[in-house]
Scaffold this active site. Structure first.
Site, PDB file in Angstrom:
ATOM      1  N   CYS A 184      14.731  10.070   4.062  1.00 13.04           N
ATOM      2  CA  CYS A 184      16.111   9.938   4.097  1.00 13.04           C
ATOM      3  C   CYS A 184      16.688   9.112   3.140  1.00 13.04           C
ATOM      4  O   CYS A 184      16.207   9.117   1.943  1.00 13.04           O
ATOM      5  CB  CYS A 184      16.940   9.941   5.618  1.00 13.04           C
ATOM      6  SG  CYS A 184      18.720  10.821   5.509  1.00 13.04           S
ATOM      7  N   HIS A 202      14.122  14.477   7.869  1.00 14.42           N
ATOM      8  CA  HIS A 202      13.646  13.668   8.895  1.00 14.42           C
ATOM      9  C   HIS A 202      12.396  14.112   9.280  1.00 14.42           C
ATOM     10  O   HIS A 202      12.404  14.879  10.156  1.00 14.42           O
ATOM     11  CB  HIS A 202      14.627  13.355   9.777  1.00 14.42           C
ATOM     12  CG  HIS A 202      15.762  12.259   9.527  1.00 14.42           C
ATOM     13  ND1 HIS A 202      15.687  11.018   9.614  1.00 14.42           N
ATOM     14  CD2 HIS A 202      17.121  12.519   8.820  1.00 14.42           C
ATOM     15  CE1 HIS A 202      16.638  10.455   9.111  1.00 14.42           C
ATOM     16  NE2 HIS A 202      17.537  11.248   8.636  1.00 14.42           N
ATOM     17  N   GLU A 222      10.551  12.819  11.499  1.00 16.72           N
ATOM     18  CA  GLU A 222      10.716  12.268  12.928  1.00 16.72           C
ATOM     19  C   GLU A 222      11.488  13.074  13.950  1.00 16.72           C
ATOM     20  O   GLU A 222      11.560  12.856  14.897  1.00 16.72           O
ATOM     21  CB  GLU A 222      10.658  10.848  13.153  1.00 16.72           C
ATOM     22  CG  GLU A 222      12.060  10.309  12.761  1.00 16.72           C
ATOM     23  CD  GLU A 222      12.914  10.398  11.516  1.00 16.72           C
ATOM     24  OE1 GLU A 222      13.942   9.937  11.259  1.00 16.72           O
ATOM     25  OE2 GLU A 222      11.865  10.771  10.514  1.00 16.72           O
TER      26      GLU A 222
END
Length: 209
Positions: A78, A187, A189
């Site tokens: 990001c 992202h 994650e």
């Protein structure tokens, strides 16, 4: 493996995600520990200028440069990807970045900003990062991005592999693979099974190295 702690949020979720990808992870701001780790993850959320200020406070910009000069892998996520470019412009304020790649981070030219939610990507040919993931969607949360890519090749021996995405008719860089330097605008994650698989692909390149 180190997740770099320079005051930018989402650090714990990044640590957990990389651990699930099979790596042993330390969260630290220590220069020497981060310099010599097998891999370095640089997350980032919020304003470009604030992230650069946090990085410089712990000499993170120098750390990234030193690692790359030695061929040691770095993954930006990001805003952690955005700061790898030459500069960012937010609200009329221009901030110098790490300048590992030429280019400017600027506001997306789309009817609805921020770009928030799941999106497909145009995977670069020969991508290792996206192996088996060409048709998957990833989770984005951002108002700024790199809308033009100018680097054809550099001293990392192979031409960068650039993956793109589109929001509201505006194309922007979604990911870059450039020798030891890898980055994603989305992202991983927060991207469910697809993000987990992508992180496993990246961790696997460290193990092969």
């Amino acid at each position: 493996m180190v997740v770099l702690d320079y005051g930018s949020g989402n650090l714990r979720s990044a640590v957990r995600a990389v651990e699930r990808a099979g790596a042993r992870v330390s969260l630290t701001s220590d220069f020497e520990t981060a310099l010599h780790a097998d891999g370095l993850v640089v997350p980032g959320v919020g304003a470009y200028a604030a992230c650069m200020a946090g990085l410089r406070e712990i000499k993170g910009d120098r750390l990234i440069g030193r690692r790359l000069a030695g061929g040691r892998p770095v993954l930006g996520i990001c805003v952690g990807m955005q700061v790898l470019f030459a500069r960012g412009v937010e609200h009329g304020v221009e901030t110098e970045g790490c300048d590992e790649w030429p280019g400017v981070v600027e506001r997306l030219q789309a009817p609805v900003v921020p770009h928030m939610g799941w999106n497909t990507v145009e995977v670069a040919e020969g991508s290792t990062l996206f192996a088996g993931l060409a048709d998957e969607r990833f989770y984005f949360v951002h108002s700024y991005g790199v809308r033009e890519w100018s680097l054809v090749t550099n001293d990392r021996t192979t031409a960068p592999r650039v993956t793109w995405a589109e929001h509201g008719g505006d194309r922007f860089v979604a990911a870059v693979e450039n020798g030891p330097l890898t980055a994603t605008q989305f992202h991983p994650e927060k991207s469910g099974d697809a993000g987990a698989a992508l992180l496993r692909n990246w961790v696997a390149t460290l193990q092969r190295g």
